[in-house]
Scaffold this active site. Structure first.
Site, PDB file in Angstrom:
ATOM      1  N   LYS A   1       0.876  -1.168   0.000  1.00  0.00           N
ATOM      2  CA  LYS A   1       0.000   0.000   0.000  1.00  0.00           C
ATOM      3  C   LYS A   1       0.913   1.218   0.000  1.00  0.00           C
ATOM      4  O   LYS A   1       1.501   1.559   1.023  1.00  0.00           O
ATOM      5  CB  LYS A   1      -0.926   0.040   1.219  1.00  0.00           C
ATOM      6  CG  LYS A   1      -1.762   1.315   1.228  1.00  0.00           C
ATOM      7  CD  LYS A   1      -2.530   1.561   2.505  1.00  0.00           C
ATOM      8  CE  LYS A   1      -2.899   3.042   2.594  1.00  0.00           C
ATOM      9  NZ  LYS A   1      -3.676   3.366   3.793  1.00  0.00           N
TER      10      LYS A   1
ATOM     11  N   ASN B   1      -9.519   2.075   8.880  1.00  0.00           N
ATOM     12  CA  ASN B   1      -8.842   1.646  10.100  1.00  0.00           C
ATOM     13  C   ASN B   1      -9.448   2.328  11.324  1.00  0.00           C
ATOM     14  O   ASN B   1     -10.093   1.704  12.159  1.00  0.00           O
ATOM     15  CB  ASN B   1      -7.335   1.958   9.992  1.00  0.00           C
ATOM     16  CG  ASN B   1      -6.540   1.458  11.196  1.00  0.00           C
ATOM     17  OD1 ASN B   1      -7.046   0.742  12.053  1.00  0.00           O
ATOM     18  ND2 ASN B   1      -5.279   1.825  11.274  1.00  0.00           N
TER      19      ASN B   1
END
Lengths: 272, 66
Positions: free
Chosen positions: A106, A215
């Site tokens: 990522k 998240n």
């Protein structure tokens, strides 16, 4: 004919790997690792991000985040979080790959510490480098449709536009841009960052994107596990709604019951 | 001799290798990666890669993140 079974076969692929869950979760900021693991299971996620950081050399050793990830069910996506230059991001990605769990990355190159928004120039530079080094690059980017195209041309495996700044909980601020990105993209589009609550995920998924990465919204919820479950259902709801095809928006009402055969003459009828 | 490991100076014995350094720091096992003077050192080379005076090393692993 759409059915539950069909919806459950509604998978998507990144670089040849098939995912059933369209939620990608993080591993940061949870109250503890057990809660994280339970939240991951509750969310149904099949891929989680991890950060690359210096080993603690002070002698403190204990369970690590990896001990609490079911690697049979969940793929690891090392990130370059906290990098502010292309060079730092490339170094971090290389170290993440060398650590031996994944050649996926990522990619995240940030522009400044307040907004945490991506630096587009450095992001593109790093993306080109990592693609040249055979990384599977999932790139965090701003919600600029042209930038998304440039990153795709550079060979990334997925583009991940920010809904709003990381951890801000503002949801998707510019759905029109996400739609523009989506209409042109040939690689999966994943909204990354900005989710505050379940409805943000639903609204994002209703745009037709491949998935959502989040998240903080789960990790910092008062009950992370319950929120993870809410996110799972919200993601499915948005996806199913997109597949089902929503009605167009109208300015005026449109009656659901027949207008004919009513026992009372309608207002405005010429013979009333 | 003095090297810099994760931003801090450390004294290591001459003839040190990456593998010996990791052992001396009690770093074992998986999911660890080492960078020496900004170049990643593949695991297979840890045993033969010398560590020299003034080298800068980064030893990293995975932590929670988003």
């Amino acid at each position: 004919m759409s059915s539950d079974a069909e919806n459950h076969q509604d998978t998507f692929e990144i670089a040849g790997r098939t995912f059933t869950s369209r939620l990608v979760l993080g591993t940061g900021k949870y109250p503890d690792l057990k809660t994280m693991r339970t939240a991951h299971v509750a969310s149904g996620t099949e891929m989680v991000t991890v950060a690359v950081r210096r080993v603690d050399l002070t002698g403190a050793s204990g369970p690590t985040v990896l001990d609490y990830i079911d690697r049979e069910a969940i793929a690891i996506l090392p990130n370059t979080a906290g990098c502010f230059t292309a060079d730092d991001a490339v170094r971090t990605a290389r170290l993440g790959r060398e650590a031996g769990l994944s050649d996926w990355c990522k990619l995240e190159v940030l522009g400044d510490e307040q907004t945490l928004l991506p630096d587009p120039v450095a992001t593109l530079e790093a993306a080109k480098q990592l693609v040249a080094e055979d990384f599977i690059v999932l790139v965090y980017t701003n919600d600029d449709p042209i930038m998304a195209l440039r990153l795709e041309e550079a060979g990334v495996a997925a583009v991940m536009p920010a809904g709003s700044p990381i951890g801000s909980g503002q949801g998707v601020l510019n759905p029109s841009n996400i739609r523009l990105i989506l209409e042109r993209a040939k690689v999966p589009v994943i909204v990354d960052a900005g989710v505050g609550t379940a409805s943000d995920v639903t609204l994002a998924m209703e745009l037709g994107i491949a998935g959502v990465l989040l998240n903080t919204a789960v990790a910092c919820a008062q009950d992370p596990v319950a929120m993870a479950e809410a996110m799972r259902d919200a993601c499915r709801a948005g996806r199913y709604a997109w597949r089902a095809g929503r009605i167009p928006r109208r300015l005026y009402g449109s009656a659901s019951s027949p207008l004919e055969g009513h026992i009372v003459e309608r207002l405005g009828d010429s013979n009333a | 001799m003095i090297v810099v490991v994760n931003g801090k100076e450390r004294t290591v014995k001459s003839g040190c290798t990456v593998e010996k350094l990791l052992q001396s720091l009690d770093i074992r096992g998986n999911a660890v990666a080492v960078e020496l003077n900004r170049e990643v050192i593949p695991r297979a080379e840890h045993a033969v890669q010398p560590v020299r005076e003034g080298d800068t090393l980064e030893i990293v692993t995975f932590v929670g993140g988003g």
